[in-house]
Design a protein around this motif. Structure first.
Motif, short mmCIF file in Angstrom:
data_model
loop_
_atom_site.label_atom_id
_atom_site.label_comp_id
_atom_site.label_asym_id
_atom_site.label_seq_id
_atom_site.Cartn_x
_atom_site.Cartn_y
_atom_site.Cartn_z
N LEU A 58 0.83 -1.20 0.00
CA LEU A 58 0.00 0.00 0.00
C LEU A 58 0.86 1.26 0.00
CD1 LEU A 58 -2.77 -1.09 2.53
CD2 LEU A 58 -3.05 -0.76 0.06
N GLU A 59 1.96 1.23 0.76
CA GLU A 59 2.84 2.38 0.80
C GLU A 59 3.53 2.60 -0.55
OE1 GLU A 59 5.40 1.54 4.09
OE2 GLU A 59 4.04 2.45 5.56
N GLY A 60 3.87 1.49 -1.23
CA GLY A 60 4.45 1.62 -2.55
C GLY A 60 3.48 2.28 -3.52
N ASN A 61 2.21 1.90 -3.42
CA ASN A 61 1.20 2.51 -4.28
C ASN A 61 1.00 3.99 -3.93
OD1 ASN A 61 -2.18 2.96 -4.42
ND2 ASN A 61 -1.12 2.38 -6.30
N GLN A 62 1.08 4.31 -2.65
CA GLN A 62 0.95 5.71 -2.24
C GLN A 62 2.07 6.55 -2.82
OE1 GLN A 62 0.80 5.37 2.03
NE2 GLN A 62 -1.26 4.48 2.03
N ARG A 63 3.28 6.00 -2.87
CA ARG A 63 4.40 6.73 -3.48
C ARG A 63 4.15 6.93 -4.97
NH1 ARG A 63 7.27 2.98 -0.34
NH2 ARG A 63 7.97 1.83 -2.18
N PHE A 64 3.62 5.90 -5.62
CA PHE A 64 3.31 5.99 -7.05
C PHE A 64 2.29 7.10 -7.31
CE2 PHE A 64 0.34 4.67 -10.45
CZ PHE A 64 1.20 4.74 -11.54
N ASP A 106 5.34 0.33 -6.96
CA ASP A 106 6.71 0.83 -6.77
C ASP A 106 7.62 -0.26 -6.23
OD1 ASP A 106 8.78 2.65 -6.84
OD2 ASP A 106 8.35 3.46 -4.84
N ALA A 107 7.61 -1.41 -6.90
CA ALA A 107 8.43 -2.55 -6.47
C ALA A 107 9.59 -2.76 -7.43
CB ALA A 107 7.58 -3.81 -6.40
N GLY A 108 10.69 -3.26 -6.91
CA GLY A 108 11.86 -3.52 -7.72
C GLY A 108 11.97 -4.98 -8.11
#
Length: 241
Positions: A58-64, A106-108
């Protein structure tokens, strides 16, 4: 690249990378940027609970959504993951080109398994892949991610028949019958399409539990978590359902 005066709401997995020296902080032209030069390690993944993995997604999506994605050094991540992979989650998402899971979360490289099929439905091959991802490789979350304005859901509503697509759309049709909606139940009505897509996510999760004893046992023991989500192709936001 982050804008001036922004703050990075980094997940636990990313903080672990920073503390281990695997990520470098640089200032370019007065603007801060974070570059992750390593894939997720087994120690980092194993230290996370299923709930923490969901939080990190969820935090990765928030950054996106905020336009504050981290700068992934994909070549470095490729090098650090070449001898093994330790993803924290497996994502079942739609083949739609507007909903690429790694980007919107926002994943690597080496962070998530990603299974894509039109309508994010499950079958025996996908279930086998999920069993490998969780029981063998150690992923702690299965996320079924549907999305708005889904063409596969529209096709199911319109009763499209075409080659092998016919059988795939048949897997979505139970969601049509299970969706309670007041309004025009037509494929051109995106509000209805989205309602069916949400139901389809929920039914897919039920199908996974029903058809995989391995996954059901892992979930009941608390080792993994199954969650559903809808991704909005207009706003870029993913919300759990």
């Amino acid at each position: 690249m982050c804008k001036t005066n922004c703050s990075f709401d980094l997940s636990k997995r990313n903080l672990l990378k920073l503390s281990a020296g695997a990520a470098a902080l640089a200032v370019v032209g007065g603007l801060p940027s974070v570059s992750f030069a390593a894939s997720l390690t087994q120690e980092e993944r194993d230290a996370m609970t299923p709930d923490e993995v969901v939080k990190s997604l969820l935090e990765g999506n928030q950054r996106f959504v905020a336009g504050k994605t981290v700068e992934h050094d994909y070549l470095a991540q490729k090098r650090t993951s070449q001898h093994g992979q330790h993803p924290s989650a497996v994502i079942l998402s739609c083949i739609d080109s507007r909903a690429p899971a790694e980007i919107v979360l926002d994943a690597g490289i080496g962070e998530i398994f990603n299974s894509r099929v039109a309508g994010n439905v499950s079958n025996s091959d996908i279930l086998g892949s999920m069993e490998f991802a969780t029981a063998v490789a150690g992923a702690k979350v299965i996320l079924v991610m549907g999305h708005t304005k889904c063409g596969a859901v529209q096709g199911a509503i319109a009763n499209v028949e075409m080659g092998n697509l016919t059988g795939l759309l048949d897997k979505i049709k139970p969601a049509i019958a299970e969706t309670h909606y007041e309004g025009k139940k037509e494929p051109e009505n995106y509000a209805y399409v989205d309602a069916v897509a949400k139901t389809n996510v929920q039914l897919t999760i039920e199908e996974i539990r029903k058809n995989s004893g391995t996954i059901k046992d892992l979930e009941e023991s608390g080792k993994i978590k199954l969650v559903g989500a809808m991704y909005d192709i207009s706003t870029g936001k993913m919300e759990l359902v």
